[in-house]
Design a protein around this motif. Structure first.
Motif, PDB file in Angstrom:
ATOM      1  N   PRO A 291      78.341  19.975  26.664  1.00 52.51           N
ATOM      2  CA  PRO A 291      77.752  19.162  27.737  1.00 52.51           C
ATOM      3  C   PRO A 291      76.309  18.769  27.435  1.00 52.51           C
ATOM      4  O   PRO A 291      75.889  17.651  27.721  1.00 52.51           O
ATOM      5  CB  PRO A 291      77.798  20.093  28.954  1.00 52.51           C
ATOM      6  N   PHE A 292      75.606  19.707  26.835  1.00 56.45           N
ATOM      7  CA  PHE A 292      74.202  19.462  26.529  1.00 56.45           C
ATOM      8  C   PHE A 292      74.062  18.349  25.485  1.00 56.45           C
ATOM      9  O   PHE A 292      73.271  17.417  25.633  1.00 56.45           O
ATOM     10  CB  PHE A 292      73.599  20.774  26.024  1.00 56.45           C
ATOM     11  N   ILE A 293      74.882  18.466  24.447  1.00 53.64           N
ATOM     12  CA  ILE A 293      74.825  17.449  23.391  1.00 53.64           C
ATOM     13  C   ILE A 293      75.291  16.093  23.931  1.00 53.64           C
ATOM     14  O   ILE A 293      74.695  15.049  23.641  1.00 53.64           O
ATOM     15  CB  ILE A 293      75.689  17.903  22.194  1.00 53.64           C
ATOM     16  N   TRP A 294      76.292  16.134  24.733  1.00 56.59           N
ATOM     17  CA  TRP A 294      76.795  14.913  25.362  1.00 56.59           C
ATOM     18  C   TRP A 294      75.675  14.241  26.156  1.00 56.59           C
ATOM     19  O   TRP A 294      75.469  13.036  26.100  1.00 56.59           O
ATOM     20  CB  TRP A 294      77.965  15.286  26.273  1.00 56.59           C
ATOM     21  N   MET A 295      74.918  15.077  26.880  1.00 53.85           N
ATOM     22  CA  MET A 295      73.799  14.554  27.663  1.00 53.85           C
ATOM     23  C   MET A 295      72.803  13.838  26.754  1.00 53.85           C
ATOM     24  O   MET A 295      72.407  12.698  27.017  1.00 53.85           O
ATOM     25  CB  MET A 295      73.119  15.705  28.398  1.00 53.85           C
ATOM     26  N   LEU A 296      72.446  14.520  25.650  1.00 55.95           N
ATOM     27  CA  LEU A 296      71.476  13.905  24.734  1.00 55.95           C
ATOM     28  C   LEU A 296      72.035  12.607  24.158  1.00 55.95           C
ATOM     29  O   LEU A 296      71.334  11.600  24.082  1.00 55.95           O
ATOM     30  CB  LEU A 296      71.140  14.877  23.599  1.00 55.95           C
ATOM     31  N   MET A 297      73.329  12.612  23.781  1.00 54.54           N
ATOM     32  CA  MET A 297      73.926  11.417  23.172  1.00 54.54           C
ATOM     33  C   MET A 297      73.948  10.258  24.155  1.00 54.54           C
ATOM     34  O   MET A 297      73.592   9.126  23.832  1.00 54.54           O
ATOM     35  CB  MET A 297      75.349  11.727  22.678  1.00 54.54           C
ATOM     36  N   THR A 298      74.347  10.592  25.383  1.00 57.91           N
ATOM     37  CA  THR A 298      74.433   9.541  26.396  1.00 57.91           C
ATOM     38  C   THR A 298      73.071   8.914  26.663  1.00 57.91           C
ATOM     39  O   THR A 298      72.953   7.709  26.880  1.00 57.91           O
ATOM     40  CB  THR A 298      74.995  10.128  27.706  1.00 57.91           C
ATOM     41  N   SER A 299      72.038   9.749  26.618  1.00 56.45           N
ATOM     42  CA  SER A 299      70.710   9.221  26.930  1.00 56.45           C
ATOM     43  C   SER A 299      70.213   8.263  25.856  1.00 56.45           C
ATOM     44  O   SER A 299      69.241   7.565  26.048  1.00 56.45           O
ATOM     45  CB  SER A 299      69.720  10.377  27.110  1.00 56.45           C
ATOM     46  N   LEU A 300      70.896   8.250  24.721  1.00 61.84           N
ATOM     47  CA  LEU A 300      70.448   7.389  23.614  1.00 61.84           C
ATOM     48  C   LEU A 300      71.392   6.207  23.392  1.00 61.84           C
ATOM     49  O   LEU A 300      71.492   5.691  22.292  1.00 61.84           O
ATOM     50  CB  LEU A 300      70.356   8.213  22.325  1.00 61.84           C
ATOM     51  N   LYS A 301      72.145   5.835  24.431  1.00 62.13           N
ATOM     52  CA  LYS A 301      73.137   4.785  24.216  1.00 62.13           C
ATOM     53  C   LYS A 301      72.979   3.627  25.175  1.00 62.13           C
ATOM     54  O   LYS A 301      72.395   3.750  26.252  1.00 62.13           O
ATOM     55  CB  LYS A 301      74.537   5.383  24.363  1.00 62.13           C
ATOM     56  N   ASP A 302      73.606   2.551  24.765  1.00 62.00           N
ATOM     57  CA  ASP A 302      73.686   1.372  25.614  1.00 62.00           C
ATOM     58  C   ASP A 302      74.737   1.633  26.688  1.00 62.00           C
ATOM     59  O   ASP A 302      75.764   2.254  26.400  1.00 62.00           O
ATOM     60  CB  ASP A 302      74.103   0.181  24.743  1.00 62.00           C
ATOM     61  N   PRO A 303      74.503   1.204  27.941  1.00 60.00           N
ATOM     62  CA  PRO A 303      75.455   1.485  29.028  1.00 60.00           C
ATOM     63  C   PRO A 303      76.893   1.105  28.691  1.00 60.00           C
ATOM     64  O   PRO A 303      77.823   1.804  29.071  1.00 60.00           O
ATOM     65  CB  PRO A 303      74.931   0.632  30.174  1.00 60.00           C
ATOM     66  N   THR A 304      77.088   0.021  27.963  1.00 58.67           N
ATOM     67  CA  THR A 304      78.457  -0.429  27.680  1.00 58.67           C
ATOM     68  C   THR A 304      79.187   0.553  26.765  1.00 58.67           C
ATOM     69  O   THR A 304      80.390   0.697  26.850  1.00 58.67           O
ATOM     70  CB  THR A 304      78.448  -1.806  27.004  1.00 58.67           C
ATOM     71  N   GLU A 305      78.444   1.192  25.923  1.00 62.07           N
ATOM     72  CA  GLU A 305      79.087   2.096  24.957  1.00 62.07           C
ATOM     73  C   GLU A 305      79.400   3.462  25.535  1.00 62.07           C
ATOM     74  O   GLU A 305      80.225   4.194  24.995  1.00 62.07           O
ATOM     75  CB  GLU A 305      78.185   2.285  23.728  1.00 62.07           C
ATOM     76  N   ILE A 306      78.701   3.804  26.614  1.00 62.83           N
ATOM     77  CA  ILE A 306      78.822   5.155  27.151  1.00 62.83           C
ATOM     78  C   ILE A 306      80.264   5.498  27.460  1.00 62.83           C
ATOM     79  O   ILE A 306      80.730   6.601  27.168  1.00 62.83           O
ATOM     80  CB  ILE A 306      77.943   5.303  28.403  1.00 62.83           C
TER      81      ILE A 306
ATOM     82  N   ASN B 109      73.379   3.877  36.169  1.00 63.85           N
ATOM     83  CA  ASN B 109      72.704   3.883  34.871  1.00 63.85           C
ATOM     84  C   ASN B 109      72.709   5.292  34.283  1.00 63.85           C
ATOM     85  O   ASN B 109      71.745   6.028  34.365  1.00 63.85           O
ATOM     86  CB  ASN B 109      71.275   3.368  35.030  1.00 63.85           C
ATOM     87  N   TYR B 110      73.866   5.596  33.682  1.00 67.31           N
ATOM     88  CA  TYR B 110      74.020   6.966  33.196  1.00 67.31           C
ATOM     89  C   TYR B 110      73.082   7.294  32.043  1.00 67.31           C
ATOM     90  O   TYR B 110      72.643   8.419  31.893  1.00 67.31           O
ATOM     91  CB  TYR B 110      75.475   7.236  32.802  1.00 67.31           C
ATOM     92  N   GLY B 111      72.768   6.329  31.260  1.00 66.03           N
ATOM     93  CA  GLY B 111      71.843   6.562  30.147  1.00 66.03           C
ATOM     94  C   GLY B 111      70.517   7.077  30.661  1.00 66.03           C
ATOM     95  O   GLY B 111      69.990   8.094  30.206  1.00 66.03           O
ATOM     96  N   MET B 112      70.016   6.389  31.684  1.00 67.75           N
ATOM     97  CA  MET B 112      68.715   6.765  32.219  1.00 67.75           C
ATOM     98  C   MET B 112      68.795   8.121  32.933  1.00 67.75           C
ATOM     99  O   MET B 112      67.888   8.946  32.849  1.00 67.75           O
ATOM    100  CB  MET B 112      68.227   5.680  33.176  1.00 67.75           C
ATOM    101  N   LEU B 113      69.917   8.305  33.610  1.00 73.06           N
ATOM    102  CA  LEU B 113      70.113   9.566  34.321  1.00 73.06           C
ATOM    103  C   LEU B 113      70.101  10.751  33.354  1.00 73.06           C
ATOM    104  O   LEU B 113      69.464  11.775  33.589  1.00 73.06           O
ATOM    105  CB  LEU B 113      71.454   9.507  35.054  1.00 73.06           C
ATOM    106  N   MET B 114      70.785  10.550  32.241  1.00 72.64           N
ATOM    107  CA  MET B 114      70.842  11.635  31.256  1.00 72.64           C
ATOM    108  C   MET B 114      69.484  11.840  30.591  1.00 72.64           C
ATOM    109  O   MET B 114      69.110  12.959  30.243  1.00 72.64           O
ATOM    110  CB  MET B 114      71.908  11.344  30.192  1.00 72.64           C
ATOM    111  N   ALA B 115      68.733  10.753  30.419  1.00 76.00           N
ATOM    112  CA  ALA B 115      67.379  10.886  29.876  1.00 76.00           C
ATOM    113  C   ALA B 115      66.544  11.742  30.816  1.00 76.00           C
ATOM    114  O   ALA B 115      65.819  12.658  30.395  1.00 76.00           O
ATOM    115  CB  ALA B 115      66.741   9.510  29.693  1.00 76.00           C
TER     116      ALA B 115
END
Ligand SMILES: Nc1ncnc2c1ncn2[C@@H]1O[C@H](COP(=O)(O)OP(=O)(O)O)[C@@H](O)[C@H]1O
Ligand SMILES: [Mg+2]
Lengths: 299, 396
Positions: free
Chosen positions: A49-64, A263-269
């Motif tokens: 989950p932690f790694i997923w969080m980091l990965m999601t925070s570094l992605k474009d919303p469409t790719e998430i 905006n999951y990317g921002m949320l995860m950031a």
């Protein structure tokens, strides 16, 4: 409490030695590879989950959602997410609130529990065993039980939406009293007797003699306490409803509802940002922490 | 001269319902070195802790320097204690350990407050004086090179010296030492014994020295208090305690190998017999029938078995084992009689060995009646006298 840690170390040493010396070393090596693989898999499950969080925070919303585990990162979007997290909500305020609350709680907890634990461990007085029984009993009460009366009390005093309301229920920690009492028990009685003869006050015995030996226990408890209250959502949710006093987890919720619902990317950031201080703290205090929970006091 | 007498009057102490001290009375003179000896668990440490004020007695009073100290806290009683475990402050250097008593005595709570205390008026000056005194004490004890070390980095003997230094530095009225040498190895213990005796002479203060080791007790002081089951059963010189024990427990505790205890009988005229053989010994005014006879290993004589000797009052036994200690022998003898099986130790010089030595061989044992102690069944000493040989012969 020390034994499980100690013996597991000793066992693995034995394993290592045998692996080197016995003719059946090959089989041993195989076993070790197996064991490590199993451990790695479990670690991966815990870390996922932690790694997923980091990965999601570094992605474009469409790719998430399309390719959640692809290793294709959009660094620009990542930076944008992190900056966005700071701008969208008062992230700095949340962090400061969190810091004030966890440190405030910890300070009062240490002062109250160290005094109580020393008295329970080393001073003879009537009713001591009953008091200690109460402490153990208090350990068994879930935090939700006193929540309602505490809320009503704070509301009647007009103290909702204050730092005090966030901290007050945690000022007395039965767990801390219990932990420190067990630790102080192992402090040699003769040293305390010598100190009393030399003219130490009880306060000085605690601060100058007992506490320096209890550093690992204090470090361990501090990490438990800081982590628990930094991450706590339940109590802040009850007593806080203005942004000014929100702690990081409550802030995250507010963030999701108000600004960045999708905006999951921002949320995860944002989530990554509020986890960082804990990670850093643990890295710095790791050795003390492990010493503390394995209770290897002193001779 | 400062009055540093210590008096205990009717001290009683119970832990829960268990009596640990029963009515202890003790007077220690100013400047005396008194040894308190007794088996483990007899209440020696508890007694010291009561004198020091670390524990409160249930009833009775403690007087130090002639005044009652029952209401005083430990530090106000002006006594220092040396503990078996040394009890050094583990996170402080040797210098800090020795400094602490002076710091606590001379500086106010504000002055000695860490860091901040430095700016409280007067603290700097006091600190400097203390430093000087600590160095003097360290030199006395030859630990000046260790001042910056932590207790964990010291050997047992060095820790012992630091503990002594910490006790000495504030010049207390009295020293209470609770088995201070028992954690040292045998050789160092002998050395420290002498050093402690010298220290006492130099300081001239009252020492109460607690030990469970009877050799230490016999060698270190002019007076010994023997303690058993929470009572002081005998107080006297080493000579009195050894040669005139007032209680069977004292006789058994002091002396190595321990005293032989044998079953005796007293007839109506007061004459004592051992294993059915009449002894030249009469009990004074007692109606005891069965008694216990105590005789030290060196007060028995041993010789090769000869039938004729039995008629002359010798007892027959079998040699189980012979120990050669160089300057003396110790023979362990088995004796069988109607009452059962007994083991006796006999100590004798090499000159008297003539012919003894085969394990299993029969031997004769002779009692020196002038040196025996007779105790009642409950362990109290009975008075009596050895009759001269001629008197016996006249009587018969
Ligand atoms: N704090 C205490 N609580 C209960 N019992 C104690 C306590 N201290 C000592 N005792 C008991 O009192 C007895 C005497 O102890 P102590 O004075 O330490 O003996 P000694 O020093 O002669 O070996 C022992 O049986 C011990 O178990
Ligand atoms: Mg003791």
């Amino acid at each position: 409490m020390a034994t499980p840690f100690r013996s597991s170390n000793a066992d693995s040493d034995v394993l290592l030695n045998k692996a080197k010396t016995t003719p059946a070393g090959g089989a041993r090596l195989f076993k070790r590879i197996g064991a490590h693989t199993a451990l790695l898999i479990m670690a991966a499950i815990v870390l996922l989950p932690f790694i997923w969080m980091l990965m999601t925070s570094l992605k474009d919303p469409t790719e998430i959602f399309d390719t959640p585990f692809s290793l294709r990162f959009d660094w620009e979007k990542g930076v944008e997410n992190y900056i966005g997290a700071f701008n969208a909500v008062p992230m700095i305020t949340f962090m400061i609130n969190g810091t004030v609350v966890v440190l405030g709680i910890l300070m009062v907890q240490l002062v109250t529990s160290i005094g109580a634990a020393y008295a329970l461990a080393k001073i003879e007085f009537r009713g001591k065993s009953i008091l200690f029984a109460f402490v153990v009993f208090a350990l068994c009460i879930p935090v939700q039980v006193p929540a309602l009366p505490l809320y009503l009390g704070l509301a009647n005093l007009g103290l909702l939406n204050t730092y005090f309301a966030l901290m007050f229920p945690w000022f007395l920690s039965a767990f801390a009293i219990f932990l420190f009492r067990q630790f102080f028990k192992s402090f040699p009685d003769e040293i305390i007797s010598a100190a009393r003869l030399d003219g130490f006050t009880e306060f000085e015995i605690v601060t100058r003699l007992v506490l320096p030996s209890a550093k690992p226990a204090i470090a361990a408890f501090s990490i438990f306490s800081i982590t628990a209250h930094w991450n706590d959502l339940y109590w802040p949710l009850i007593v806080i409803n203005t942004v000014d006093y929100m702690t990081p987890p409550l802030g995250m919720m507010y963030f999701r509802d108000a600004e960045a619902g999708t905006n999951y990317g921002m949320l995860m950031a944002a989530a990554a940002i509020i986890t960082t201080p804990l990670l850093l703290m643990f890295l710095f205090a790791q050795r003390q922490f492990i010493q503390g929970i394995t209770m290897t006091g002193f001779k | 001269m400062i009055d540093s007498t210590i008096s205990l009057s009717k001290i009683v102490k119970k832990f829960d319902a268990t009596p640990v001290l029963r009515n202890v009375d003790l007077n220690i003179e100013s400047g005396e070195f008194l040894t308190l000896v007794g088996p483990s668990g007899c209440g020696k440490s508890t007694l010291l802790r009561i004198i020091a004020g670390l524990e409160m007695q249930d009833t009775g009073s403690v007087f130090i320097g002639g005044r009652s100290v029952d209401h005083l806290r430990p530090k106000q009683r002006d006594v220092a204690m040396v503990f078996q475990s040394y009890a050094l402050y583990p996170h402080m250097t040797v210098a800090e350990n020795i400094t602490m008593p002076l710091l606590m005595q001379r500086m106010s709570f504000a002055q000695r407050f860490p860091v901040m205390g430095r700016w409280v008026p007067g603290s700097q000056h006091i600190q400097k004086n203390i430093r000087k005194e600590v160095e003097t004490v360290a030199e006395h004890l030859h630990i000046e090179k260790l001042l910056e070390r932590k207790p964990g980095q010291l050997s047992g003997g060095q820790r012992q010296r630091v503990a002594l230094g910490r006790a000495m530095v504030r010049r207390p009225l009295a020293f209470l030492m609770d088995e201070p040498l028992s954690n040292l190895d045998a050789r160092l213990r002998v050395k420290m014994r002498t050093e402690l005796a010298e220290l006492h002479q130099r300081l001239g203060t009252t020492f109460i020295y607690v030990t469970h080791d009877q050799v230490e007790a016999m060698t270190m002081s002019k007076r010994i208090a023997v303690m058993m089951d929470g009572e002081i059963v005998q107080l006297g010189t080493p000579d009195e305690v050894y040669n005139d024990p007032q209680d069977i427990r004292v006789a058994q505790f002091i002396g190595s190998p321990p005293i032989n205890i044998l079953p005796g009988e007293v007839n109506s005229a007061g004459n004592l017999s051992l294993f059915g053989v009449e002894c030249r010994y009469r009990i004074n005014g007692s109606n005891q029938k069965n008694v216990k006879i105590g005789v030290r290993p060196e007060d028995l004589q041993i010789s090769e078995f000869k039938v004729g000797l039995i008629e002359r009052g010798g007892l027959r036994g079998w040699l189980r084992r012979l120990e050669n200690l160089g300057n003396e022998y110790i023979a362990h003898i088995d004796m069988d009689c109607d009452d059962g099986h007994w083991q006796i130790a006999v100590r004798f010089p090499p000159e008297e060995l003539n012919g003894i030595g085969q394990p299993g061989a029969a031997v004769n044992i002779f009692l020196n009646e002038a040196k025996i102690f007779v105790f009642s069944e409950t362990g109290d000493r009975l008075s009596g006298e050895a009759m001269l040989q001629s008197a016996v012969e006249k009587a018969s």
